[in-house]
Write a protein that holds these residues in place. Structure first.
Motif, PDB file in Angstrom:
ATOM      1  N   UNK B 128      36.017  32.777  39.142  1.00 29.38           N
ATOM      2  CA  UNK B 128      35.517  33.619  38.046  1.00 29.38           C
ATOM      3  C   UNK B 128      36.599  34.568  37.578  1.00 29.38           C
ATOM      4  N   UNK B 129      36.779  34.626  36.264  1.00 32.34           N
ATOM      5  CA  UNK B 129      37.729  35.586  35.700  1.00 32.34           C
ATOM      6  C   UNK B 129      37.101  36.229  34.481  1.00 32.34           C
ATOM      7  N   UNK B 130      37.238  37.530  34.401  1.00 28.33           N
ATOM      8  CA  UNK B 130      36.734  38.249  33.239  1.00 28.33           C
ATOM      9  C   UNK B 130      37.906  38.868  32.499  1.00 28.33           C
ATOM     10  N   UNK B 131      37.630  39.260  31.291  1.00 29.93           N
ATOM     11  CA  UNK B 131      38.624  39.982  30.502  1.00 29.93           C
ATOM     12  C   UNK B 131      38.945  41.287  31.235  1.00 29.93           C
ATOM     13  N   UNK B 132      40.201  41.738  31.128  1.00 26.84           N
ATOM     14  CA  UNK B 132      40.549  42.922  31.922  1.00 26.84           C
ATOM     15  C   UNK B 132      39.797  44.185  31.502  1.00 26.84           C
ATOM     16  N   UNK B 155      37.118  35.482  42.858  1.00 27.40           N
ATOM     17  CA  UNK B 155      37.613  36.190  41.663  1.00 27.40           C
ATOM     18  C   UNK B 155      39.060  35.798  41.427  1.00 27.40           C
ATOM     19  N   UNK B 156      39.375  35.487  40.196  1.00 29.12           N
ATOM     20  CA  UNK B 156      40.768  35.195  39.851  1.00 29.12           C
ATOM     21  C   UNK B 156      41.236  36.193  38.803  1.00 29.12           C
ATOM     22  N   UNK B 157      42.529  36.153  38.557  1.00 29.50           N
ATOM     23  CA  UNK B 157      43.158  37.187  37.755  1.00 29.50           C
ATOM     24  C   UNK B 157      42.683  37.184  36.299  1.00 29.50           C
ATOM     25  N   UNK B 158      42.631  38.386  35.723  1.00 27.95           N
ATOM     26  CA  UNK B 158      42.282  38.550  34.304  1.00 27.95           C
ATOM     27  C   UNK B 158      43.336  37.880  33.399  1.00 27.95           C
TER      28      UNK B 158
END
Lengths: 158, 167
Positions: B128-132, B155-158
């Motif tokens: 899962x990655x979200x916008x920073x 969780x992976x990097x933005x």
């Protein structure tokens, strides 16, 4: 016939039997001693932060806490208080030092609570951003914590 | 006329109360100390060395969910997976206030996860990655939507969102 010597059936007055009563009370005390659970899982959310709301109802577990503020990170069990701007640029010497502190913390836990030492409870305000959360998670993995529990308030459905 | 004192046999009466007390004690002890153990037996076959070429394993699916900001008031959700039949699934979700809990976001994520799960029911891990700039509340909403289908969240990097070019 001597009527005076005939003994009538006397009614014995009621007597309180103390020995069985003490036995019963002892049983009740032993039962309460064994069944009482003192729950020490209590998370105190900092007043400056507004907790996020979740619909999940997972049970809370007692893990070490890390508090993510908007500008800094705090973890009392690691003696850590660091601005978020420095988390990504942490030097290898500092990282080694935090790894050592984490290891010391783990070694102090007794055998029964070994599962707590690889998990962390992360407390953050709902308005904090994903960048800060991810950078914190990355830092925690670097110092040896394997699993992060994201703490949120349960939504009370009416 | 005097009657002699007749010698009566006093029939001993068992005192039941202490007996009951001790039985209750024993029952409580057994209740608290009993633990049930399931014994299992596993027969391990002798190891076999095969010289035949093994069939190549299927490439892993590695499903990834990207949550990016597509405009001021909406988010774009992109579920991407690899494997023998790579694919993608997109959805737009309106958001009024990123700091408020959003059932629309949670439901949209849940629907995407359920749709994926109908094709690939055995996959239980998602990245899962979200916008920073996405909020922690949005992260919690997305995780709530994914949790039932994907109990294992990574969780992976933005930066992955920016590189994905989902906009």
């Amino acid at each position: 016939m001597d009527l005076n010597e005939i003994s009538y059936n006397r009614r014995k007055p009621l007597a309180l039997q103390l020995a069985p009563m003490i036995d019963i009370f002892t049983l009740i005390i032993v039962f309460l001693l064994k069944s009482t659970v003192v729950a020490d899982v209590a998370i105190v959310f900092p007043s400056q932060l507004e907790a996020a709301v979740s619909t999940q109802k997972d049970s809370l577990e007692s893990f070490p806490e890390i508090i993510l503020y908007n500008d800094h990170l705090e973890a009392s069990f690691l003696d850590l208080k660091k601005p978020l701007s420095e988390i990504n640029n942490i030097s290898s010497a500092e990282l080694t030092e935090y790894k050592r502190k984490a290891e010391v913390f783990r070694s102090k836990s007794d055998n029964f609570s070994k599962s707590t030492v690889i998990n962390i409870n992360l407390l953050a305000g709902r308005d904090n951003n994903y960048k800060n959360v991810f950078d914190t998670v990355k830092f925690l993995r670097q110092i040896g914590f394997q699993s992060i529990q994201f703490i949120a308030e349960n939504e009370m459905k009416q | 006329m005097q009657f002699e004192d007749m010698h009566r046999r006093h029939t001993p009466e068992p005192d039941l109360v202490p007996i009951l007390d001790s039985l209750v004690c024993v029952i409580f002890f057994l209740l608290f100390s009993t633990s049930f153990i399931e014994l299992t037996q596993m027969t391990i076959p002798p190891s076999v060395v095969s010289s035949a070429a093994t069939a190549s394993a299927e490439p892993p699916l590695t499903p990834r969910l990207f949550v990016a900001k597509s405009s001021q008031n909406s988010l774009k959700l992109s579920l991407v997976w690899k494997g023998t039949q790579p694919g993608t699934s997109d959805r737009q979700v309106k958001r009024k206030d990123k700091n408020k809990p959003s059932t629309e976001l949670e439901n949209a994520v849940r629907e995407m996860a359920e749709e994926f799960s109908t094709k690939y029911a055995t996959e239980k891990t998602i990245q899962l990655a979200l916008d920073k700039e996405a909020s922690y509340q949005e992260l919690v909403n997305v995780m709530d939507g994914l949790k039932k289908i994907f109990p294992d969240l990574v969780l992976i990097s933005y930066d992955e969102v920016a590189n994905k070019d989902v906009l």
